[in-house]
Design an enzyme around this catalytic site. Structure first.
Site, mmCIF file in Angstrom:
data_model
loop_
_atom_site.group_PDB
_atom_site.id
_atom_site.type_symbol
_atom_site.label_atom_id
_atom_site.label_comp_id
_atom_site.label_asym_id
_atom_site.label_seq_id
_atom_site.Cartn_x
_atom_site.Cartn_y
_atom_site.Cartn_z
ATOM 1 N N ASN A 228 1.697 -2.404 8.587
ATOM 2 C CA ASN A 228 1.104 -1.520 9.344
ATOM 3 C C ASN A 228 1.426 -1.558 10.247
ATOM 4 O OD1 ASN A 228 -1.368 -1.368 7.904
ATOM 5 N ND2 ASN A 228 -2.213 -3.401 8.530
ATOM 6 N N HIS B 269 -1.653 -11.896 3.897
ATOM 7 C CA HIS B 269 -2.262 -10.476 4.116
ATOM 8 C C HIS B 269 -1.683 -10.359 3.002
ATOM 9 C CE1 HIS B 269 -2.184 -6.222 5.654
ATOM 10 N NE2 HIS B 269 -3.089 -6.914 5.218
ATOM 11 N N SER C 295 -5.178 -8.606 8.991
ATOM 12 C CA SER C 295 -4.446 -7.195 8.995
ATOM 13 C C SER C 295 -3.856 -6.868 10.424
ATOM 14 C CB SER C 295 -4.612 -5.771 8.709
ATOM 15 O OG SER C 295 -6.113 -5.712 8.473
ATOM 16 N N GLU D 101 1.664 -10.436 2.094
ATOM 17 C CA GLU D 101 2.888 -10.592 4.026
ATOM 18 C C GLU D 101 2.326 -12.158 4.285
ATOM 19 O OE1 GLU D 101 3.321 -6.234 5.919
ATOM 20 O OE2 GLU D 101 1.401 -7.540 5.918
#
Length: 522
Positions: free
Chosen positions: A211, A161, A140, A173
Protein backbone atom coordinates in the site's frame (compact mmCIF):
# COMPACT_ATOMS: atom_id res chain seq x y z
CA UNK A 1 10.07 14.93 2.39
CA UNK A 2 9.48 11.24 3.17
CA UNK A 3 9.14 10.23 6.79
CA UNK A 4 12.12 8.42 8.29
CA UNK A 5 11.67 4.84 9.36
CA UNK A 6 13.70 3.91 12.40
CA UNK A 7 12.30 0.40 12.97
CA UNK A 8 14.21 -1.45 10.28
CA UNK A 9 13.43 -5.01 9.23
CA UNK A 10 14.81 -7.50 11.79
CA UNK A 11 18.06 -9.17 10.86
CA UNK A 12 16.79 -12.63 11.74
CA UNK A 13 16.83 -14.61 8.49
CA UNK A 14 13.68 -16.41 7.35
CA UNK A 15 13.76 -20.09 8.21
CA UNK A 16 15.86 -19.68 11.38
CA UNK A 17 15.03 -18.99 15.02
CA UNK A 18 11.46 -19.55 16.20
CA UNK A 19 9.40 -22.45 14.84
CA UNK A 20 5.91 -22.00 13.40
CA UNK A 21 2.89 -22.39 15.66
CA UNK A 22 2.31 -26.12 16.08
CA UNK A 23 -0.64 -27.55 14.14
CA UNK A 24 -2.09 -28.95 17.36
CA UNK A 25 -2.36 -25.49 18.93
CA UNK A 26 -5.42 -23.27 18.62
CA UNK A 27 -5.48 -20.25 16.34
CA UNK A 28 -8.09 -17.67 17.37
CA UNK A 29 -9.52 -15.06 15.04
CA UNK A 30 -11.27 -12.00 16.41
CA UNK A 31 -13.62 -10.36 13.92
CA UNK A 32 -15.77 -12.44 11.59
CA UNK A 33 -16.14 -10.23 8.53
CA UNK A 34 -14.86 -11.28 5.12
CA UNK A 35 -11.21 -11.00 6.10
CA UNK A 36 -11.63 -12.67 9.49
CA UNK A 37 -13.42 -15.62 7.94
CA UNK A 38 -10.78 -15.86 5.23
CA UNK A 39 -7.91 -15.97 7.74
CA UNK A 40 -9.79 -18.54 9.82
CA UNK A 41 -10.24 -20.72 6.73
CA UNK A 42 -6.51 -20.57 5.97
CA UNK A 43 -5.57 -21.66 9.51
CA UNK A 44 -8.29 -24.31 9.57
CA UNK A 45 -7.30 -25.91 6.26
CA UNK A 46 -3.67 -25.90 7.47
CA UNK A 47 -4.75 -28.22 10.31
CA UNK A 48 -5.20 -25.98 13.35
CA UNK A 49 -8.10 -25.96 15.76
CA UNK A 50 -9.71 -22.56 15.14
CA UNK A 51 -11.86 -20.48 17.44
CA UNK A 52 -13.86 -17.51 16.16
CA UNK A 53 -14.96 -14.57 18.29
CA UNK A 54 -16.98 -11.48 17.45
CA UNK A 55 -18.33 -8.85 19.83
CA UNK A 56 -21.65 -8.79 17.98
CA UNK A 57 -23.96 -11.52 19.32
CA UNK A 58 -24.51 -14.40 16.93
CA UNK A 59 -21.90 -13.38 14.38
CA UNK A 60 -19.32 -15.96 15.41
CA UNK A 61 -21.89 -18.76 15.10
CA UNK A 62 -22.97 -17.42 11.70
CA UNK A 63 -19.33 -17.32 10.59
CA UNK A 64 -18.87 -20.98 11.59
CA UNK A 65 -21.86 -21.91 9.45
CA UNK A 66 -20.56 -19.82 6.54
CA UNK A 67 -17.11 -21.40 6.76
CA UNK A 68 -18.58 -24.90 6.76
CA UNK A 69 -20.49 -23.96 3.59
CA UNK A 70 -17.26 -22.70 2.01
CA UNK A 71 -15.59 -26.02 2.73
CA UNK A 72 -18.57 -27.83 1.23
CA UNK A 73 -18.03 -25.88 -2.00
CA UNK A 74 -14.36 -26.89 -2.01
CA UNK A 75 -15.44 -30.53 -1.75
CA UNK A 76 -17.92 -30.06 -4.61
CA UNK A 77 -15.13 -28.59 -6.78
CA UNK A 78 -12.78 -31.44 -5.95
CA UNK A 79 -10.35 -29.24 -4.04
CA UNK A 80 -10.87 -30.95 -0.68
CA UNK A 81 -11.69 -34.50 0.38
CA UNK A 82 -14.89 -35.07 2.35
CA UNK A 83 -12.89 -36.51 5.24
CA UNK A 84 -10.68 -33.42 5.32
CA UNK A 85 -13.77 -31.23 5.33
CA UNK A 86 -15.31 -33.16 8.22
CA UNK A 87 -12.09 -32.97 10.23
CA UNK A 88 -11.81 -29.24 9.64
CA UNK A 89 -15.40 -28.57 10.67
CA UNK A 90 -14.82 -30.60 13.84
CA UNK A 91 -11.91 -28.30 14.73
CA UNK A 92 -13.91 -25.10 14.17
CA UNK A 93 -15.73 -23.48 17.09
CA UNK A 94 -17.43 -20.21 17.91
CA UNK A 95 -16.49 -18.43 21.14
CA UNK A 96 -19.23 -16.62 23.03
CA UNK A 97 -16.77 -14.85 25.31
CA UNK A 98 -13.26 -13.50 24.80
CA UNK A 99 -12.11 -15.65 27.75
CA UNK A 100 -12.65 -18.75 25.60
CA UNK A 101 -9.51 -17.79 23.66
CA UNK A 102 -7.26 -18.37 26.68
CA UNK A 103 -5.54 -21.45 25.24
CA UNK A 104 -4.77 -19.92 21.83
CA UNK A 105 -1.16 -19.98 20.63
CA UNK A 106 -1.90 -17.28 18.07
CA UNK A 107 -4.64 -14.63 18.05
CA UNK A 108 -5.22 -12.70 14.82
CA UNK A 109 -7.40 -9.59 14.98
CA UNK A 110 -9.47 -8.49 11.98
CA UNK A 111 -11.87 -5.93 13.43
CA UNK A 112 -12.75 -2.39 12.36
CA UNK A 113 -9.82 -0.13 11.34
CA UNK A 114 -9.94 2.12 14.42
CA UNK A 115 -6.88 2.41 16.60
CA UNK A 116 -8.67 2.75 19.95
CA UNK A 117 -10.87 -0.29 19.22
CA UNK A 118 -7.84 -2.45 18.45
CA UNK A 119 -5.90 -1.16 21.46
CA UNK A 120 -8.77 -1.97 23.85
CA UNK A 121 -9.17 -5.43 22.33
CA UNK A 122 -5.52 -6.38 22.75
CA UNK A 123 -5.38 -4.93 26.25
CA UNK A 124 -8.23 -7.31 27.17
CA UNK A 125 -6.63 -10.24 25.35
CA UNK A 126 -3.35 -9.75 27.19
CA UNK A 127 -5.18 -10.38 30.48
CA UNK A 128 -6.58 -13.66 29.12
CA UNK A 129 -3.95 -15.44 27.00
CA UNK A 130 -0.59 -16.79 28.09
CA UNK A 131 2.57 -14.72 27.91
CA UNK A 132 3.86 -16.93 25.11
CA UNK A 133 0.82 -16.32 22.88
CA UNK A 134 1.62 -14.57 19.63
CA UNK A 135 -0.66 -11.57 19.06
CA UNK A 136 -1.22 -10.26 15.53
CA UNK A 137 -3.21 -7.54 13.80
CA UNK A 138 -4.37 -7.72 10.20
CA UNK A 139 -4.47 -3.93 9.89
CA UNK A 140 -3.69 -2.53 6.45
CA UNK A 141 -3.44 1.15 7.38
CA UNK A 142 -2.74 1.61 11.10
CA UNK A 143 0.61 1.58 12.85
CA UNK A 144 1.46 -1.83 14.33
CA UNK A 145 3.63 0.00 16.86
CA UNK A 146 0.70 2.18 17.94
CA UNK A 147 -1.69 -0.77 18.29
CA UNK A 148 0.83 -2.51 20.57
CA UNK A 149 1.81 0.68 22.39
CA UNK A 150 -0.15 0.06 25.59
CA UNK A 151 0.64 -3.66 25.92
CA UNK A 152 2.57 -5.12 28.82
CA UNK A 153 4.50 -7.38 26.42
CA UNK A 154 4.64 -5.55 23.07
CA UNK A 155 7.53 -7.74 21.90
CA UNK A 156 5.18 -10.61 21.03
CA UNK A 157 2.98 -8.38 18.85
CA UNK A 158 3.23 -8.37 15.03
CA UNK A 159 1.30 -7.39 11.96
CA UNK A 160 0.02 -10.23 9.78
CA UNK A 161 -1.46 -8.44 6.80
CA UNK A 162 -3.35 -10.86 4.57
CA UNK A 163 -4.77 -9.81 1.22
CA UNK A 164 -8.40 -10.31 0.26
CA UNK A 165 -9.53 -13.00 -0.42
CA UNK A 166 -7.17 -14.53 2.13
CA UNK A 167 -7.70 -18.18 1.10
CA UNK A 168 -6.72 -17.41 -2.52
CA UNK A 169 -4.06 -14.70 -2.44
CA UNK A 170 -0.64 -16.00 -1.37
CA UNK A 171 0.95 -12.83 0.02
CA UNK A 172 1.21 -12.06 3.74
CA UNK A 173 3.11 -9.00 4.98
CA UNK A 174 4.75 -9.81 8.32
CA UNK A 175 5.17 -6.43 9.97
CA UNK A 176 7.58 -5.73 12.82
CA UNK A 177 6.60 -2.86 15.07
CA UNK A 178 9.16 -0.76 16.90
CA UNK A 179 9.04 -3.09 19.92
CA UNK A 180 8.50 -6.44 18.14
CA UNK A 181 11.00 -9.12 19.12
CA UNK A 182 12.80 -10.64 16.12
CA UNK A 183 11.84 -14.11 17.36
CA UNK A 184 8.14 -13.16 17.32
CA UNK A 185 8.42 -11.86 13.75
CA UNK A 186 10.21 -15.03 12.69
CA UNK A 187 7.58 -17.21 14.35
CA UNK A 188 4.83 -15.32 12.54
CA UNK A 189 6.77 -15.58 9.25
CA UNK A 190 7.28 -19.33 9.62
CA UNK A 191 3.65 -19.85 10.60
CA UNK A 192 2.37 -18.05 7.50
CA UNK A 193 4.83 -20.05 5.39
CA UNK A 194 3.65 -23.34 6.94
CA UNK A 195 0.09 -22.37 5.93
CA UNK A 196 1.17 -22.34 2.28
CA UNK A 197 1.44 -18.57 2.07
CA UNK A 198 4.31 -16.46 0.72
CA UNK A 199 5.31 -14.18 3.60
CA UNK A 200 7.47 -11.09 3.26
CA UNK A 201 9.06 -9.12 6.10
CA UNK A 202 8.67 -5.40 6.48
CA UNK A 203 9.07 -2.66 9.04
CA UNK A 204 6.15 -0.71 10.48
CA UNK A 205 5.92 2.06 7.93
CA UNK A 206 2.72 3.66 6.58
CA UNK A 207 1.16 1.30 4.04
CA UNK A 208 3.80 -1.38 4.77
CA UNK A 209 5.12 -2.55 1.36
CA UNK A 210 2.22 -2.89 -1.06
CA UNK A 211 0.00 0.00 0.00
CA UNK A 212 3.01 2.30 0.25
CA UNK A 213 4.64 1.53 -3.08
CA UNK A 214 1.45 1.03 -5.11
CA UNK A 215 0.15 4.60 -4.67
CA UNK A 216 1.63 5.95 -7.97
CA UNK A 217 -0.15 3.28 -10.00
CA UNK A 218 -3.43 4.95 -9.14
CA UNK A 219 -2.19 8.50 -8.68
CA UNK A 220 -0.48 8.91 -12.06
CA UNK A 221 -3.43 7.51 -13.99
CA UNK A 222 -5.76 9.89 -12.17
CA UNK A 223 -3.36 12.80 -12.76
CA UNK A 224 -3.23 12.16 -16.52
CA UNK A 225 -7.02 12.11 -16.55
CA UNK A 226 -7.34 15.27 -14.43
CA UNK A 227 -4.93 17.06 -16.78
CA UNK A 228 -7.16 15.98 -19.69
CA UNK A 229 -4.35 13.96 -21.22
CA UNK A 230 -6.52 10.92 -21.88
CA UNK A 231 -9.81 9.34 -20.85
CA UNK A 232 -10.02 6.46 -18.31
CA UNK A 233 -10.65 3.75 -20.94
CA UNK A 234 -7.56 4.76 -22.92
CA UNK A 235 -5.34 5.02 -19.84
CA UNK A 236 -6.50 1.60 -18.64
CA UNK A 237 -5.88 0.06 -22.07
CA UNK A 238 -2.34 1.48 -22.22
CA UNK A 239 -1.51 0.22 -18.72
CA UNK A 240 -2.74 -3.26 -19.62
CA UNK A 241 -1.67 -3.65 -23.24
CA UNK A 242 1.62 -1.75 -23.10
CA UNK A 243 2.58 -1.82 -19.42
CA UNK A 244 1.61 -5.44 -18.89
CA UNK A 245 -0.48 -4.73 -15.79
CA UNK A 246 -3.37 -7.11 -15.13
CA UNK A 247 -5.89 -4.27 -14.82
CA UNK A 248 -5.84 -0.54 -15.42
CA UNK A 249 -6.02 1.89 -12.50
CA UNK A 250 -9.60 2.98 -13.18
CA UNK A 251 -11.11 -0.49 -13.52
CA UNK A 252 -9.09 -1.72 -10.53
CA UNK A 253 -10.24 1.06 -8.21
CA UNK A 254 -13.82 0.50 -9.39
CA UNK A 255 -13.36 -3.13 -8.29
CA UNK A 256 -11.72 -2.26 -4.95
CA UNK A 257 -14.24 0.45 -4.15
CA UNK A 258 -13.34 4.13 -4.15
CA UNK A 259 -14.22 4.57 -0.50
CA UNK A 260 -11.66 1.89 0.38
CA UNK A 261 -8.95 2.91 -2.10
CA UNK A 262 -9.22 6.62 -1.38
CA UNK A 263 -9.19 5.99 2.38
CA UNK A 264 -5.92 4.04 2.11
CA UNK A 265 -4.38 6.76 -0.07
CA UNK A 266 -5.48 9.45 2.37
CA UNK A 267 -4.19 7.45 5.35
CA UNK A 268 -0.74 6.97 3.80
CA UNK A 269 -0.61 10.66 2.77
CA UNK A 270 -1.45 11.79 6.31
CA UNK A 271 0.97 9.29 7.87
CA UNK A 272 3.78 10.73 5.73
CA UNK A 273 2.91 14.24 6.89
CA UNK A 274 1.15 15.06 3.61
CA UNK A 275 4.17 14.31 1.47
CA UNK A 276 3.22 15.39 -2.10
CA UNK A 277 4.45 12.02 -3.40
CA UNK A 278 1.32 10.48 -1.84
CA UNK A 279 -1.16 13.28 -2.56
CA UNK A 280 -4.73 11.97 -3.09
CA UNK A 281 -6.78 12.62 -6.22
CA UNK A 282 -9.45 15.32 -6.21
CA UNK A 283 -11.31 13.48 -8.98
CA UNK A 284 -11.50 10.32 -6.88
CA UNK A 285 -12.61 12.37 -3.85
CA UNK A 286 -15.53 13.66 -5.93
CA UNK A 287 -16.53 10.08 -6.78
CA UNK A 288 -16.59 9.19 -3.08
CA UNK A 289 -18.55 12.33 -2.20
CA UNK A 290 -21.15 11.54 -4.88
CA UNK A 291 -21.52 7.92 -3.73
CA UNK A 292 -20.18 6.51 -6.99
CA UNK A 293 -17.96 3.92 -5.35
CA UNK A 294 -17.48 1.54 -8.28
CA UNK A 295 -18.93 -1.87 -9.00
CA UNK A 296 -20.66 -2.19 -5.64
CA UNK A 297 -22.80 0.90 -6.31
CA UNK A 298 -23.19 0.34 -10.05
CA UNK A 299 -21.14 3.36 -11.02
CA UNK A 300 -17.61 4.66 -10.57
CA UNK A 301 -15.23 5.67 -13.33
CA UNK A 302 -17.36 3.32 -15.44
CA UNK A 303 -21.05 2.43 -15.31
CA UNK A 304 -22.00 -1.15 -14.37
CA UNK A 305 -25.77 -0.97 -14.60
CA UNK A 306 -27.45 -3.54 -16.82
CA UNK A 307 -27.14 -2.61 -20.47
CA UNK A 308 -24.49 0.05 -19.82
CA UNK A 309 -21.99 0.61 -22.63
CA UNK A 310 -18.31 0.26 -21.70
CA UNK A 311 -16.36 3.07 -23.39
CA UNK A 312 -13.70 2.03 -25.88
CA UNK A 313 -10.12 3.31 -25.66
CA UNK A 314 -8.96 5.79 -28.26
CA UNK A 315 -7.42 3.88 -31.14
CA UNK A 316 -5.94 5.70 -34.14
CA UNK A 317 -7.16 4.87 -37.63
CA UNK A 318 -4.89 3.22 -40.22
CA UNK A 319 -1.85 5.18 -41.34
CA UNK A 320 0.91 4.51 -43.84
CA UNK A 321 4.24 3.46 -42.31
CA UNK A 322 7.39 5.40 -43.22
CA UNK A 323 9.68 3.88 -45.84
CA UNK A 324 12.70 4.45 -43.61
CA UNK A 325 13.83 5.85 -40.26
CA UNK A 326 17.16 7.19 -39.00
CA UNK A 327 18.21 6.06 -35.51
CA UNK A 328 20.31 8.75 -33.87
CA UNK A 329 22.24 8.20 -30.67
CA UNK A 330 21.86 5.33 -28.24
CA UNK A 331 18.20 4.41 -27.84
CA UNK A 332 19.13 2.43 -24.71
CA UNK A 333 17.05 -0.31 -23.07
CA UNK A 334 13.79 1.45 -23.95
CA UNK A 335 14.09 2.08 -27.67
CA UNK A 336 16.80 -0.34 -28.77
CA UNK A 337 14.52 -3.43 -28.96
CA UNK A 338 12.40 -1.61 -31.52
CA UNK A 339 15.13 -1.40 -34.16
CA UNK A 340 15.07 -5.11 -34.92
CA UNK A 341 11.28 -5.11 -35.06
CA UNK A 342 11.27 -2.17 -37.47
CA UNK A 343 13.69 -3.96 -39.80
CA UNK A 344 11.58 -7.13 -39.62
CA UNK A 345 8.58 -5.06 -40.74
CA UNK A 346 10.45 -4.15 -43.93
CA UNK A 347 11.28 -0.58 -42.93
CA UNK A 348 14.85 0.53 -43.60
CA UNK A 349 16.80 1.64 -40.52
CA UNK A 350 19.94 3.75 -40.83
CA UNK A 351 21.89 4.16 -37.60
CA UNK A 352 23.95 7.27 -36.96
CA UNK A 353 26.17 7.30 -33.90
CA UNK A 354 25.76 10.99 -33.19
CA UNK A 355 25.52 12.67 -29.82
CA UNK A 356 22.03 14.02 -30.43
CA UNK A 357 20.13 12.14 -27.76
CA UNK A 358 17.93 9.11 -28.33
CA UNK A 359 15.51 9.42 -31.23
CA UNK A 360 14.22 8.11 -34.51
CA UNK A 361 14.05 10.64 -37.33
CA UNK A 362 11.08 10.12 -39.64
CA UNK A 363 10.97 11.01 -43.35
CA UNK A 364 8.98 14.14 -42.50
CA UNK A 365 11.99 15.39 -40.55
CA UNK A 366 10.07 15.01 -37.30
CA UNK A 367 11.42 13.03 -34.37
CA UNK A 368 10.06 9.97 -32.55
CA UNK A 369 11.45 9.91 -28.99
CA UNK A 370 11.05 7.56 -25.99
CA UNK A 371 9.10 9.16 -23.14
CA UNK A 372 11.66 11.04 -21.04
CA UNK A 373 9.62 13.41 -18.86
CA UNK A 374 9.73 16.30 -21.31
CA UNK A 375 6.84 17.58 -23.43
CA UNK A 376 6.35 17.85 -27.18
CA UNK A 377 5.49 21.54 -26.91
CA UNK A 378 9.10 22.29 -25.96
CA UNK A 379 10.41 21.11 -29.32
CA UNK A 380 9.64 21.46 -32.99
CA UNK A 381 7.86 18.49 -34.49
CA UNK A 382 8.32 15.76 -31.86
CA UNK A 383 6.21 12.69 -31.08
CA UNK A 384 6.87 10.75 -27.86
CA UNK A 385 6.17 7.03 -27.46
CA UNK A 386 5.44 5.35 -24.14
CA UNK A 387 7.29 2.64 -22.26
CA UNK A 388 6.26 -1.00 -22.78
CA UNK A 389 7.03 -3.98 -20.59
CA UNK A 390 7.99 -5.87 -23.75
CA UNK A 391 7.70 -4.12 -27.10
CA UNK A 392 7.32 -7.43 -28.93
CA UNK A 393 4.49 -8.65 -26.71
CA UNK A 394 2.74 -5.27 -26.30
CA UNK A 395 -0.46 -4.94 -28.31
CA UNK A 396 -0.89 -1.19 -27.86
CA UNK A 397 1.46 1.81 -27.79
CA UNK A 398 0.64 5.34 -26.68
CA UNK A 399 1.94 8.33 -28.64
CA UNK A 400 2.01 11.91 -27.40
CA UNK A 401 2.06 14.95 -29.65
CA UNK A 402 2.01 18.69 -29.07
CA UNK A 403 0.43 21.61 -30.94
CA UNK A 404 3.58 22.12 -33.02
CA UNK A 405 3.78 18.50 -34.12
CA UNK A 406 3.21 18.21 -37.85
CA UNK A 407 0.25 15.96 -38.81
CA UNK A 408 2.55 14.13 -41.23
CA UNK A 409 4.97 13.29 -38.42
CA UNK A 410 2.20 11.97 -36.17
CA UNK A 411 0.78 9.94 -39.06
CA UNK A 412 4.19 8.40 -39.85
CA UNK A 413 4.77 7.57 -36.17
CA UNK A 414 1.32 5.98 -35.99
CA UNK A 415 1.92 4.00 -39.17
CA UNK A 416 5.30 2.82 -37.89
CA UNK A 417 3.84 1.18 -34.79
CA UNK A 418 0.87 -0.16 -36.71
CA UNK A 419 3.35 -1.84 -39.06
CA UNK A 420 4.76 -3.55 -35.95
CA UNK A 421 1.30 -4.96 -35.20
CA UNK A 422 0.35 -2.49 -32.47
CA UNK A 423 -2.81 -0.55 -31.84
CA UNK A 424 -1.98 3.12 -31.32
CA UNK A 425 -3.54 5.49 -28.79
CA UNK A 426 -2.72 9.16 -29.25
CA UNK A 427 -2.89 11.06 -25.95
CA UNK A 428 -2.28 14.70 -25.06
CA UNK A 429 1.09 16.32 -24.51
CA UNK A 430 1.67 14.49 -21.20
CA UNK A 431 5.21 14.60 -19.75
CA UNK A 432 6.33 11.07 -18.99
CA UNK A 433 3.18 9.77 -20.71
CA UNK A 434 1.35 6.94 -18.87
CA UNK A 435 3.40 3.79 -18.34
CA UNK A 436 6.78 5.53 -18.13
CA UNK A 437 5.87 8.02 -15.41
CA UNK A 438 4.03 5.32 -13.43
CA UNK A 439 6.94 2.88 -13.55
CA UNK A 440 9.49 5.60 -12.74
CA UNK A 441 7.57 6.54 -9.59
CA UNK A 442 7.15 2.91 -8.54
CA UNK A 443 10.90 2.44 -8.94
CA UNK A 444 11.59 5.56 -6.89
CA UNK A 445 9.37 4.52 -3.97
CA UNK A 446 10.82 1.00 -4.05
CA UNK A 447 14.43 2.23 -3.83
CA UNK A 448 13.42 4.64 -1.07
CA UNK A 449 11.80 1.81 0.89
CA UNK A 450 14.92 -0.37 0.60
CA UNK A 451 17.16 2.50 1.71
CA UNK A 452 14.98 3.15 4.76
CA UNK A 453 15.01 -0.48 5.85
CA UNK A 454 11.34 -1.10 5.12
CA UNK A 455 12.05 -4.39 3.31
CA UNK A 456 14.61 -6.12 1.13
CA UNK A 457 14.65 -5.77 -2.64
CA UNK A 458 13.52 -9.38 -3.02
CA UNK A 459 10.61 -8.98 -0.61
CA UNK A 460 9.47 -5.74 -2.24
CA UNK A 461 9.39 -7.29 -5.70
CA UNK A 462 7.65 -10.39 -4.36
CA UNK A 463 5.05 -8.28 -2.55
CA UNK A 464 4.24 -6.16 -5.59
CA UNK A 465 3.94 -9.17 -7.90
CA UNK A 466 1.77 -11.22 -5.54
CA UNK A 467 -0.08 -8.46 -3.72
CA UNK A 468 -1.19 -6.36 -6.70
CA UNK A 469 -0.34 -8.64 -9.65
CA UNK A 470 2.36 -6.43 -11.18
CA UNK A 471 3.99 -8.10 -14.19
CA UNK A 472 7.43 -7.60 -12.59
CA UNK A 473 8.55 -5.99 -9.36
CA UNK A 474 9.65 -2.34 -9.49
CA UNK A 475 13.26 -3.18 -8.64
CA UNK A 476 13.40 -5.79 -11.38
CA UNK A 477 12.01 -3.15 -13.73
CA UNK A 478 14.74 -0.79 -12.50
CA UNK A 479 17.41 -3.35 -13.37
CA UNK A 480 15.96 -3.86 -16.84
CA UNK A 481 15.77 -0.13 -17.62
CA UNK A 482 19.19 0.81 -16.26
CA UNK A 483 20.43 2.77 -13.28
CA UNK A 484 19.73 6.24 -14.62
CA UNK A 485 16.42 5.77 -16.43
CA UNK A 486 13.95 6.49 -13.61
CA UNK A 487 16.09 9.21 -12.05
CA UNK A 488 16.46 11.10 -15.34
CA UNK A 489 12.76 10.89 -16.17
CA UNK A 490 11.70 12.05 -12.70
CA UNK A 491 14.18 14.92 -12.76
CA UNK A 492 12.58 16.15 -15.98
CA UNK A 493 9.09 15.76 -14.50
CA UNK A 494 10.18 17.60 -11.36
CA UNK A 495 11.34 20.56 -13.45
CA UNK A 496 7.89 20.76 -15.01
CA UNK A 497 6.00 20.15 -11.75
CA UNK A 498 8.17 21.42 -8.86
CA UNK A 499 5.57 20.53 -6.21
CA UNK A 500 7.79 17.72 -4.93
CA UNK A 501 5.58 14.96 -6.28
CA UNK A 502 8.21 13.90 -8.83
CA UNK A 503 11.39 14.85 -6.96
CA UNK A 504 13.68 11.79 -7.07
CA UNK A 505 14.45 10.36 -3.64
CA UNK A 506 17.98 10.46 -2.26
CA UNK A 507 18.00 6.68 -2.54
CA UNK A 508 17.28 6.85 -6.27
CA UNK A 509 19.91 9.57 -6.67
CA UNK A 510 22.52 7.35 -5.02
CA UNK A 511 21.43 4.35 -7.07
CA UNK A 512 21.70 6.39 -10.26
CA UNK A 513 25.28 7.37 -9.50
CA UNK A 514 26.45 4.06 -8.04
CA UNK A 515 29.34 2.51 -9.98
CA UNK A 516 29.07 5.29 -12.54
CA UNK A 517 31.43 8.00 -13.65
CA UNK A 518 32.10 10.67 -11.05
CA UNK A 519 33.77 14.01 -11.21
CA UNK A 520 37.15 14.44 -9.56
CA UNK A 521 37.49 14.63 -5.78
CA UNK A 522 37.73 17.80 -3.82
Amino acid sequence: MTANVSDAVPDTAPGTGAEPVDRSRTVAVVGTGTMGQGIAQVALVAGHPVRLYDSAPGRAEAAVTALAARLDRLVEKGRMDRSERDGAVARLHAAAELTELADAALVVEAVVEELTVKQRLFAELEKIVGDDTLLATNTSSLSVTAVAGALRLPGRFVGLHFFNPAPLLPLVEVVSGFATDPSAATRAYETAKSWGKTPVRCADTPGFIVNRIARPFYAEAFAVHEDRGADPATIDAVLRESGGFRMGAFELTDLIGHDVNEAVTHSVWEAFFRDPKFRPSLAQRRLVESGMLGRKTGRGWYTYEEGAHRPEPHTAGPAEPPAHVIAEGDLGPVGAPLLGMIREAGITVREEDEDKGSRLVLPSGGQLVPADGQTSVEFRDVVYFDLALDYREATRIALSAGPDTQPETLAQATGLFQALGKKVSVIGDVPGMIVARTVARLIDLAHDAVAKGVATEEDIDTAMRLGVNYPVGPLEWSRRLGKNWAFSLLEELHQRDPSGRYAPSLALFRHSYADGEREGGR
